[in-house]
Design a protein around this motif. Structure first.
Motif: not given
Length: 364
Positions: A48-68
């Motif tokens: 479920k966490e892996a699926q939630a990670l895809d929800g963070l994949r958005a423009p301008g969200q590189r650091k939050p996405y890679l931290n997750a």
């Protein structure tokens, strides 16, 4: 890529381009080295966490996405130590680096730090024209590779630990294998689509080098892509569905297309397919020209010129990517044809990818 006293960029590790085919999936694959346990990420909560990670994949969200993603990779591999993740502008304290900047992407074993400062649009052909959202998947693959180096230190090199002495090539192949394990797991739990993986694999194809006489030789691109698909094969099985796609081999995917009017009479089956293909024309031409220039340098040039040209031999790059094709299979005659290639219909046994044979056994 691991850090060193003389810092090497991810571009050096990425090496640059060519690859092989035919690394089929094996249902009975053994992804873990002797004495290793499957990573704890196989639990449903982690999926479920892996699926939630895809929800963070958005423009301008590189650091939050890679931290997750960094947090997920830590739970995936279950390492005792969680490396520190650094971005451009951050201070580093190991491997001869004081400040992280483009094009740095590396893992430094002494400091347990991972740097992610590579601007892919500036450095990688496969990144050209991709959206910011798609580009984050390429960043994820780079991060997974650097994490692979960290896990190698704690858990060993897996299937690449054999031999009399450890080499840079073995280290890199083991990290590529772990990248394939992680990406394959994301696909298996529905957190990575086939088309997204295809784009990501096109970047990974650009890994490798041809510097056989260098102690820092990271492995030919075909070696590194095979390591990736070997990891992928540990998580996916032939016939497994990912969305509306079916896994055929480690290098091929398919989905059935609607029948056309005469298909029933001819026993025809039609598919949209993804197939990893290699175009070597440019590589051959580059190496032939380089060989002529090298010979001329050794005849008329200085010793340094001769050695310099020798160092460049064999570095022409093949182009490799997952292609979008249509495959038609005729069950009655046991032949197949792939659109936009240079071949007429052939017996299914002639498909070097093995995809036609697998489709025939499944649908004919």
């Amino acid at each position: 890529m691991t850090g060193s006293k003389h810092q090497r960029s991810w571009l050096k590790t990425l090496g640059l381009a060519t690859l092989l085919s035919g690394f089929g999936l094996a249902a009975a694959a053994e992804p873990w080295a002797p004495g290793m346990e499957p990573p704890p990420v196989l639990e449903a909560s982690s999926a479920k966490e892996a699926q939630a990670l895809d929800g963070l994949r958005a423009p301008g969200q590189r650091k939050p996405y890679l931290n997750a993603a960094h947090d997920l990779l830590h739970r995936h591999w279950g390492t005792q130590v969680k490396p520190q993740l650094l971005f451009a502008g951050d201070t580093a304290n190991g491997c001869g680096v004081k400040r992280v900047q483009h094009p740095m992407a590396f893992y430094c074993p002494p400091s347990k730090q991972i740097a992610m400062a590579l601007d892919l649009r500036k450095s990688v052909r496969a990144a050209k024209g991709l959206s910011d959202r798609s580009l984050l998947l390429l960043d994820l693959a780079v991060l997974a590779h650097e994490w692979g180096h960290h896990v190698n230190r704690e858990k060993g090199l897996g299937p690449f630990s054999g031999g009399m002495g450890l080499t840079v090539k073995q280290e890199e192949l083991a990290a590529d294998w772990r990248t394939g394990v992680f990406l394959g797991w994301l696909m298996r739990v529905g957190a990575l689509k086939v088309d997204d993986f295809s784009q990501t694999a096109n970047l990974l194809f650009e890994m490798g080098d041809y510097e056989r006489i260098s102690r820092q030789h990271h492995g030919y691109p075909k070696d590194r892509f095979q390591a990736l698909t070997r990891g992928l094969s540990s998580q996916l099985e032939p016939g497994q569905t990912i969305g509306d796609w079916t896994v055929d081999t480690a290098e091929t995917f398919s989905r059935r297309l609607p029948e056309e009017p005469r298909d029933a009479l001819l026993g025809a089956r039609r598919y949209e397919v993804r197939r990893f293909e290699i175009e070597r024309g440019q590589q051959i031409a580059t190496n032939l020209i380089g060989g002529l220039l090298g010979a001329a340098s050794c005849v008329w040039g200085t010793q340094d010129q001769c050695v310099g040209m020798a160092m460049q031999q064999g570095k022409g790059r093949a182009l490799g990517s997952y292609t979008e094709r249509q495959l038609t299979l005729w069950c009655n005659s046991r032949t197949f044809d792939v659109s936009a290639d240079d071949f007429d219909p052939q017996p299914i046994e002639r498909d070097g990818k093995g995809q036609a044979r697998i489709l025939a056994s499944r649908d004919c």
